[in-house]
Design a protein around this motif. Structure first.
Motif, short mmCIF file in Angstrom:
data_model
loop_
_atom_site.label_atom_id
_atom_site.label_comp_id
_atom_site.label_asym_id
_atom_site.label_seq_id
_atom_site.Cartn_x
_atom_site.Cartn_y
_atom_site.Cartn_z
N SER A 166 -28.73 -10.49 38.93
CA SER A 166 -27.34 -9.13 39.57
C SER A 166 -28.84 -7.78 40.19
CB SER A 166 -27.31 -8.25 38.01
OG SER A 166 -27.61 -7.42 37.35
N GLY A 167 -27.91 -6.80 40.82
CA GLY A 167 -27.97 -5.88 41.75
C GLY A 167 -27.38 -5.13 41.83
N ALA A 168 -27.11 -3.92 42.60
CA ALA A 168 -26.15 -2.89 43.56
C ALA A 168 -26.03 -3.47 45.13
CB ALA A 168 -27.31 -1.28 43.43
N THR A 169 -26.95 -4.70 45.51
CA THR A 169 -26.19 -4.84 46.28
C THR A 169 -25.98 -6.58 46.94
OG1 THR A 169 -28.17 -4.81 48.25
CG2 THR A 169 -26.72 -2.62 48.55
N ARG A 170 -25.57 -7.19 47.64
CA ARG A 170 -25.91 -8.39 47.72
C ARG A 170 -27.74 -9.11 47.69
NH1 ARG A 170 -23.48 -12.44 52.52
NH2 ARG A 170 -25.18 -14.11 51.88
N ALA A 171 -27.61 -8.65 48.68
CA ALA A 171 -29.73 -9.01 48.67
C ALA A 171 -30.64 -7.95 47.63
CB ALA A 171 -29.95 -7.81 49.57
N ALA A 172 -29.59 -7.80 47.27
CA ALA A 172 -30.87 -7.71 45.62
C ALA A 172 -30.21 -8.85 44.46
CB ALA A 172 -30.70 -6.08 45.45
N ALA A 173 -28.81 -8.48 44.25
CA ALA A 173 -28.96 -9.42 43.31
C ALA A 173 -29.33 -11.26 44.14
CB ALA A 173 -27.04 -9.63 44.02
#
Length: 197
Positions: A166-173
């Motif tokens: 998981s993450g704050a953005t798609r790239a981070a997730a």
């Protein structure tokens, strides 16, 4: 001229008597006369001056009495607690705080790679239940749950396993899922509406 008998003086002008005692007595007499005359003159001046001063002294006219002063009377205001009303204070509007909406999401994966996704749910349990229901195969398992963000699932062919992230953005997730899987590639991702990228 032959000298005459004792006590006799020849006729004509006589030399002055130069007896010292007589001279001293004459001087003392003159001194007494001078002192007495000076005292008389001094008394006359003092008496004359005092009489002049007494006659020249001005008379002070009678002045009116000074005005009398009476301080002003002060009557403090009376206080009646029953009739007292405090001043009205204007009401200040207090800003209301509304927390941001909590949007949950989840991703479920089956052993054969089938996936079920859920987003914008009000609780984590509701998001997981929806992801399991959306998964078309049997044996589905929720691999990631997230809130106000994004989730992703990665597959590592070396271990033949799926991992969620998981993450704050798609790239981070996606980066988090691949890191958890130890390598591989992303097979799916999803974000809540508020944080969609």
């Amino acid at each position: 001229m032959p000298p005459g008998p004792p006590g006799w003086r020849p006729p004509g002008p006589q030399p002055p008597n130069t007896n010292p005692a007589v001279v001293i007595i004459a001087l003392l007499g003159a001194l007494v006369l001078l002192i007495g005359a000076g005292a008389v003159v001094r008394w006359w001046f003092v008496a004359h001056k005092s009489s002049k001063q007494a006659s020249v002294t001005p008379t002070i006219p009678d002045l009116p009495p000074p005005p009398t002063y009476s301080p002003p009377t002060f009557n403090p205001p009376t206080f009646n607690p029953r009739s007292f009303s405090p001043p009205t204070v204007p009401s200040i509007p207090v800003p209301t705080y509304s927390p941001p909406p909590m949007n949950y999401g989840a991703i479920a994966v089956a052993p054969n790679g089938a996936v079920g996704r859920a987003w914008d749910y009000k609780s984590a349990a509701a998001a997981r239940q929806r992801a399991l229901k959306a998964c078309p195969a049997s044996g589905c398992k929720v691999l990631t749950t997230f809130v106000n963000g994004c989730g992703a699932v990665a597959y590592n062919p070396k271990t033949n396993r799926y991992w969620g992230g998981s993450g704050a953005t798609r790239a981070a997730a996606q980066k988090d899922a691949i890191s958890n899987a130890g390598g591989g590639r992303t097979i799916t991702w999803v974000c809540t509406t508020r944080y969609s990228r």
